[in-house]
Design an enzyme around this catalytic site. Structure first.
Site, PDB file in Angstrom:
ATOM      1  N   LYS A  33       0.760  -0.880  -0.118  1.00 20.14           N
ATOM      2  CA  LYS A  33       0.012  -0.419  -0.089  1.00 20.14           C
ATOM      3  C   LYS A  33       1.078   1.530   0.057  1.00 20.14           C
ATOM      4  CE  LYS A  33      -1.442   0.374   4.914  1.00 20.14           C
ATOM      5  NZ  LYS A  33      -2.104   0.789   6.145  1.00 20.14           N
ATOM      6  N   GLY A  39       8.856  -1.543   3.192  1.00 24.24           N
ATOM      7  CA  GLY A  39       7.972  -1.814   4.173  1.00 24.24           C
ATOM      8  C   GLY A  39       8.475  -0.443   5.238  1.00 24.24           C
ATOM      9  N   SER A 145       3.736  -4.080  11.182  1.00 22.39           N
ATOM     10  CA  SER A 145       3.747  -3.475  12.673  1.00 22.39           C
ATOM     11  C   SER A 145       3.412  -1.770  12.584  1.00 22.39           C
ATOM     12  CB  SER A 145       4.942  -4.011  14.090  1.00 22.39           C
ATOM     13  OG  SER A 145       5.978  -3.585  13.400  1.00 22.39           O
ATOM     14  N   ASP A 313       6.525  -8.836  11.601  1.00 25.12           N
ATOM     15  CA  ASP A 313       6.324  -8.563  12.756  1.00 25.12           C
ATOM     16  C   ASP A 313       4.475  -8.999  13.518  1.00 25.12           C
ATOM     17  OD1 ASP A 313       8.603  -7.223  12.996  1.00 25.12           O
ATOM     18  OD2 ASP A 313       8.124  -5.296  12.583  1.00 25.12           O
ATOM     19  N   HIS A 445      45.227 -10.749  13.586  1.00 25.26           N
ATOM     20  CA  HIS A 445      46.101  -9.160  14.766  1.00 25.26           C
ATOM     21  C   HIS A 445      46.337  -8.099  13.970  1.00 25.26           C
ATOM     22  CE1 HIS A 445      47.411  -7.086  18.113  1.00 25.26           C
ATOM     23  NE2 HIS A 445      48.606  -7.459  17.286  1.00 25.26           N
TER      24      HIS A 445
HETATM   25  P1  FAD Z   1       7.344  -4.398   7.576  1.00 21.53           P
HETATM   26  O1  FAD Z   1       8.892  -3.831   7.261  1.00 21.53           O
HETATM   27  O2  FAD Z   1       6.183  -3.355   8.804  1.00 21.53           O
HETATM   28  O3  FAD Z   1       6.772  -4.329   6.403  1.00 21.53           O
HETATM   29  C1  FAD Z   1       5.143  -4.346   6.097  1.00 21.53           C
HETATM   30  C2  FAD Z   1       4.496  -3.538   4.554  1.00 21.53           C
HETATM   31  O4  FAD Z   1       3.055  -4.124   4.941  1.00 21.53           O
HETATM   32  C3  FAD Z   1       4.563  -2.382   5.163  1.00 21.53           C
HETATM   33  O5  FAD Z   1       4.896  -2.143   3.864  1.00 21.53           O
HETATM   34  C4  FAD Z   1       3.049  -1.955   4.798  1.00 21.53           C
HETATM   35  O6  FAD Z   1       2.792  -0.556   4.137  1.00 21.53           O
HETATM   36  C5  FAD Z   1       2.734  -3.170   4.175  1.00 21.53           C
HETATM   37  N1  FAD Z   1       1.151  -2.831   4.301  1.00 21.53           N
HETATM   38  C6  FAD Z   1       0.542  -3.129   5.952  1.00 21.53           C
HETATM   39  N2  FAD Z   1      -0.616  -3.351   5.204  1.00 21.53           N
HETATM   40  C7  FAD Z   1      -0.826  -3.563   4.060  1.00 21.53           C
HETATM   41  C8  FAD Z   1      -2.547  -4.105   2.929  1.00 21.53           C
HETATM   42  N3  FAD Z   1      -3.436  -4.210   3.572  1.00 21.53           N
HETATM   43  N4  FAD Z   1      -1.974  -4.012   1.763  1.00 21.53           N
HETATM   44  C9  FAD Z   1      -1.119  -3.431   1.302  1.00 21.53           C
HETATM   45  N5  FAD Z   1       0.195  -3.329   1.895  1.00 21.53           N
HETATM   46  C10 FAD Z   1       0.507  -4.162   3.388  1.00 21.53           C
HETATM   47  N6  FAD Z   1      15.447  -4.126  12.722  1.00 21.53           N
HETATM   48  C11 FAD Z   1      15.885  -4.499  12.176  1.00 21.53           C
HETATM   49  O7  FAD Z   1      16.698  -6.042  12.419  1.00 21.53           O
HETATM   50  N7  FAD Z   1      17.360  -3.563  12.654  1.00 21.53           N
HETATM   51  C12 FAD Z   1      16.998  -2.442  12.841  1.00 21.53           C
HETATM   52  O8  FAD Z   1      18.551  -1.856  12.953  1.00 21.53           O
HETATM   53  C13 FAD Z   1      15.616  -2.098  13.058  1.00 21.53           C
HETATM   54  N8  FAD Z   1      15.955  -0.747  13.069  1.00 21.53           N
HETATM   55  C14 FAD Z   1      14.443  -0.129  12.898  1.00 21.53           C
HETATM   56  C15 FAD Z   1      14.352   1.104  13.351  1.00 21.53           C
HETATM   57  C16 FAD Z   1      12.865   1.570  13.643  1.00 21.53           C
HETATM   58  C17 FAD Z   1      13.211   2.703  13.503  1.00 21.53           C
HETATM   59  C18 FAD Z   1      11.931   0.488  13.666  1.00 21.53           C
HETATM   60  C19 FAD Z   1      10.134   1.408  14.448  1.00 21.53           C
HETATM   61  C20 FAD Z   1      11.972  -0.968  13.139  1.00 21.53           C
HETATM   62  C21 FAD Z   1      13.313  -0.557  13.193  1.00 21.53           C
HETATM   63  N9  FAD Z   1      13.306  -2.400  13.146  1.00 21.53           N
HETATM   64  C22 FAD Z   1      15.053  -2.287  12.526  1.00 21.53           C
HETATM   65  C23 FAD Z   1      12.240  -2.989  13.100  1.00 21.53           C
HETATM   66  C24 FAD Z   1      11.858  -3.611  11.557  1.00 21.53           C
HETATM   67  O9  FAD Z   1      11.498  -2.138  10.775  1.00 21.53           O
HETATM   68  C25 FAD Z   1      10.919  -4.944  11.112  1.00 21.53           C
HETATM   69  O10 FAD Z   1      11.027  -5.587  12.648  1.00 21.53           O
HETATM   70  C26 FAD Z   1      10.853  -4.940  10.157  1.00 21.53           C
HETATM   71  O11 FAD Z   1      10.590  -4.331   9.651  1.00 21.53           O
HETATM   72  C27 FAD Z   1       9.372  -5.667   9.627  1.00 21.53           C
HETATM   73  O12 FAD Z   1       9.555  -6.261   8.718  1.00 21.53           O
HETATM   74  P2  FAD Z   1       7.457  -6.546   7.997  1.00 21.53           P
HETATM   75  O13 FAD Z   1       7.935  -7.324   7.023  1.00 21.53           O
HETATM   76  O14 FAD Z   1       7.497  -7.929   9.144  1.00 21.53           O
HETATM   77  O15 FAD Z   1       6.957  -5.709   7.640  1.00 21.53           O
END
Ligand code: FAD
Ligand code: NAI
Length: 466
Positions: A33, A39, A145, A313, A445
């Site tokens: 979206k 993400g 998340s 997440d 080293h």
């Molecule tokens: P996400 O990355 O949240 O992606 C989910 C995607 O789904 C999003 O793009 C969203 O738009 C899309 N979506 C949701 N609902 C719909 C729908 N109905 N239709 C279409 N699309 C949809 N983790 C680390 O390992 N290292 C780090 O250094 C780190 N730093 C971080 C710093 C910050 C400030 C934050 C907030 C998080 C950080 N994280 C880090 C955590 C990491 O970002 C998440 O664990 C990771 O992004 C999770 O991946 P995911 O694919 O599950 O979900």
């Protein structure tokens, strides 16, 4: 057109899952979206925060550490707009990279909100409101998340901000109050302190970084305090009120007592994240969630509805990009008839401050609680040649090994480059290695990695340089 797989969400979980599925010959489509792929992690999480951590560290280095090395430059000045542009360049480079990879792997990509209309059917609503329904054999939910909100405290992303707003500030707040001494609070608190903010962290518990090894967390708090971050631990925030251009934050001792207030120019709410499933239609098709709103899955990432899976997440486990990625690969392999698997005992976690904090496996507290007998090997960076040469001697490596078998059970590092150093431990643990295995491996080293070897030697009290 009917697909083998529709992945909803192109964060690290979703896009990696789609690529692996395409590699294995599944006709795959992604639905996202947001206008760009990657993400939370690439757009508003890992990548922009690390870009700002890197840039602000360089700024502080130039100010505080260059003179001691004989590097003479004028008084460094902050051009925040340029720093934000640097961050955005990193984000764009990464999100475009994902777009390229999706194309390269012949994965169709739809920009729009996905809703599961039925098992095997995803309705995609584009920004202009137009809808289309895609047919598929399997669906993987990877919707990630969102920020946890504090009841009664409105996030306006200008004064009361979440991590998203904290990555976008156009000026340096004079005083930044951070609610929550977790990963986000300490990383982004460090960024703004380095750029000139007075930073006060208010944390409900009586320690920082809950879940990390206690000894490491204590040392970390000492170092952050020395850098100028103030901590109010065991403190419950009860109110945040907008006042003038800033806000007033009210908190009281978690154990009860008189309330106190702090004036702030900005308040960062960083008290965790919650799974995001809004608008997916889960209730209508009866997909079960737990009491924290996470989608319930079995050991093969399957929900209770046949053909619908979930990763990242939005399900149980640490909210980390690499955990989401590994689950993405595993579920794609399972869908292609292979044996996908994630080893949850060996997922590293890193806090990208200076020094960095990195950890894998069990903490001492967890081993004690489980009644597992263990030996500890610890080695300080003050005794490591490279750390001395670089003047980065804060911190230590700590290895926890089974008292009977010597198998490595946990490794905790605080120090420069901890986030890179931890991977030696990850590999050792993945292969079921012992501290003896690490100790007998030749380490170049002078490297900071030698501290890992010395900590392994220290498990049997035979470190050489200590
Ligand atoms: P996400 O990355 O949240 O992606 C989910 C995607 O789904 C999003 O793009 C969203 O738009 C899309 N979506 C949701 N609902 C719909 C729908 N109905 N239709 C279409 N699309 C949809 N983790 C680390 O390992 N290292 C780090 O250094 C780190 N730093 C971080 C710093 C910050 C400030 C934050 C907030 C998080 C950080 N994280 C880090 C955590 C990491 O970002 C998440 O664990 C990771 O992004 C999770 O991946 P995911 O694919 O599950 O979900
Ligand atoms: P967190 O769970 O790491 O920390 C939240 C902190 O807030 C905890 O210390 C908690 O005790 C405290 N808290 C909760 N409610 C509170 C209240 N009412 N008042 C005061 N304190 C309160 O969550 P955070 O920092 O928001 O990060 C969210 C997720 O993002 C984490 O799970 C983390 O895995 C991920 N992340 C990972 C990063 C990395 O790997 N380097 C960087 C940033 C985020």
């Amino acid at each position: 057109m009917s697909y083998d797989l529709i992945v909803i969400g192109t964060g690290p979980g979703g896009y990696v899952c789609a690529i692996r599925a395409a590699q294995l010959g599944l006709k795959t489509v992604v639905v996202e979206k947001r206008k760009t792929h990657g993400g939370t992690c690439l757009n508003i999480g890992c990548i922009p925060s690390k870009a700002l951590l890197h840039a602000s560290h360089s700024f502080e280095d130039a100010k505080s550490h260059f003179p001691a090395m004989g590097v003479v430059v004028g008084e460094p000045k902050l051009d925040l707009a340029k720093m934000q542009a640097f961050k955005q360049e990193g984000v764009d480079g990464n999100t475009k990279g994902v777009e390229f990879l999706l194309k390269k792997n012949k994965i169709d990509a739809f920009i729009g909100t996905g809703r599961i209309a039925a098992a095997g059917q995803v309705e995609v609503t584009a920004e202009d409101g137009s809808k289309q329904v895609l047919e598929t054999k399997n669906i993987v939910i990877a919707t990630g998340s969102d920020v946890t909100r504090l009841p009664g405290i409105e996030i306006d992303e200008k004064v009361v901000i979440s991590s998203t707003g904290a990555l976008e500030l156009g000026s340096v707040p004079k005083r930044l109050v951070v609610i929550g001494a977790g990963v986000i609070g300490l990383e982004l608190g460090s960024v703004w302190r380095r750029l000139g903010s007075e930073v006060i962290v208010v944390e409900y518990l009586d320690r920082i970084l809950p879940g990390m090894d206690g000894e490491v967390a204590k040392q970390f708090q000492r170092l952050l305090t020395k850098q100028g971050i103030a901590f109010k631990l065991g403190a419950k925030v009860t109110k945040v009120e907008r006042k003038g251009k800033g806000a007033i934050l009210t908190f009281e001792p978690a154990a009860g007592g008189a309330p106190e207030t702090i004036d702030a120019d900005a308040v960062l709410v960083a008290i965790g994240r919650v799974p995001y499933t809004q608008g997916l239609g889960l209730e209508e098709i009866g997909i079960q969630k737990d009491n924290k709103g996470r989608i319930l899955t079995d050991a093969h990432f399957s929900t209770n509805v046949t053909g619908i899976y979930a990763i990242g997440d939005v399900i149980d486990g640490p909210m980390l990009a690499h955990k989401a990625e590994d689950e993405g690969v595993a579920v794609a392999e399972i869908l292609a008839g292979k044996a996908g698997h994630v080893n949850y005992d060996v997922i590293p976690s890193v806090v990208y401050t200076f020094p960095e904090v990195a950890s894998v496996g069990k903490t001492e507290e967890e081993l004690k609680a489980a009644g597992i007998a263990y030996n500890v090997g610890k080695f300080p960076f003050t005794a490591n040649g490279r750390a001395k040469a670089n003047a980065t001697t804060d911190g230590f490596v700590k290895i926890l090994a089974d008292a009977t078998t010597d198998k490595v059970l946990g490794v905790h590092i605080i120090g420069a480059e901890a986030g890179n150093l931890i991977h030696e431990a990850v590999l050792a643990m993945e292969f079921g290695g012992s501290s003896e295995d690490i100790a007998r491996s030749c380490h170049a080293h002078p490297t900071l990695s030698e501290a890992v070897k010395e900590a392994a030697l220290a498990v049997e009290k035979r470190a050489i340089h200590m």
